[in-house]
Each structure stands twice: as C-alpha cells, then as structure tokens.
Write a protein that holds these residues in place. Structure first.
Motif, mmCIF file in Angstrom:
data_model
loop_
_atom_site.group_PDB
_atom_site.id
_atom_site.type_symbol
_atom_site.label_atom_id
_atom_site.label_comp_id
_atom_site.label_asym_id
_atom_site.label_seq_id
_atom_site.Cartn_x
_atom_site.Cartn_y
_atom_site.Cartn_z
ATOM 1 N N GLU A 27 82.770 25.703 39.685
ATOM 2 C CA GLU A 27 84.028 26.379 40.001
ATOM 3 C C GLU A 27 84.532 25.971 41.377
ATOM 4 O O GLU A 27 85.729 25.790 41.579
ATOM 5 C CB GLU A 27 83.850 27.896 39.932
ATOM 6 C CG GLU A 27 83.638 28.411 38.521
ATOM 7 C CD GLU A 27 83.333 29.900 38.482
ATOM 8 O OE1 GLU A 27 83.331 30.542 39.536
ATOM 9 O OE2 GLU A 27 83.088 30.399 37.367
ATOM 10 N N LYS A 30 86.206 22.534 41.409
ATOM 11 C CA LYS A 30 87.549 22.471 40.857
ATOM 12 C C LYS A 30 88.609 22.762 41.917
ATOM 13 O O LYS A 30 89.745 22.355 41.774
ATOM 14 C CB LYS A 30 87.693 23.458 39.697
ATOM 15 C CG LYS A 30 86.897 23.054 38.474
ATOM 16 C CD LYS A 30 87.049 24.065 37.367
ATOM 17 C CE LYS A 30 86.165 23.709 36.190
ATOM 18 N NZ LYS A 30 86.242 24.722 35.129
ATOM 19 N N GLN A 31 88.236 23.465 42.976
ATOM 20 C CA GLN A 31 89.182 23.773 44.039
ATOM 21 C C GLN A 31 89.453 22.510 44.853
ATOM 22 O O GLN A 31 88.574 21.699 45.072
ATOM 23 C CB GLN A 31 88.630 24.854 44.960
ATOM 24 C CG GLN A 31 88.401 26.173 44.271
ATOM 25 C CD GLN A 31 87.723 27.178 45.197
ATOM 26 O OE1 GLN A 31 87.262 26.817 46.262
ATOM 27 N NE2 GLN A 31 87.665 28.420 44.765
#
Length: 88
Positions: A27, A30-31
C-alpha cells in the motif's frame, strides 16, 4: 506431550505478521511522492536567471576588491540582517 497445539485458543500464525507487513508495504509503494514549488520560489528562479550577466559582473568586482584588499565590510548592515534570526 505437545507444547504447541495448533487449535488452541489464541494461537498465533507466525507468518501472519510477515503477511501483514507485506500488504502494508504494498500500500505504501502505491503512494507517489509529490513536489510543489511555491510562486515565490519560481519568481526567485526567473529573476536569478534574468540577471545572470549582472550577477557575474558584480561577483568579479567583489573578487577583485577582496584580492586587492579594498573590500570594506559594513558591520552595521551585517548586524541588522542577523538580528531577526537572533531574536527567535
């Protein structure tokens, strides 16, 4: 006698923490990073490019004055500029 029973209450899967860490890492991956340049910074950049020739001439004059020993430092002006930083 079994020490580690698999169906006991509160049993912990030793690989669960690793799995959770991988999911959290995915996660975060993905940033995307983002950079924002302020209007003031853009203005400074354009003014510094525009006055490049004048700046180069001024720097050469300062170098010559320092080399010849005629450069005079105004302590009062330096103190005025430093004062706001020392008050904090």
């Amino acid at each position: 006698m079994k020490i580690n029973e698999t169906n006991r209450i509160g049993a912990v899967n030793p690989y669960q923490k690793q799995k959770d860490a991988r999911v959290a890492g995915a996660e975060k991956a993905k940033q995307k990073d983002e950079v924002q340049i302020s209007a003031a910074a853009k203005e400074l950049l354009t003014t510094s490019k525009a006055s490049g020739a004048d700046r180069t001439k001024h720097i050469e004059e300062l170098k010559n004055a320092v080399a010849s020993g005629t450069y005079h430092v105004e302590a009062g002006k330096i103190a005025e500029k430093l004062l706001p930083y020392l008050k904090e």
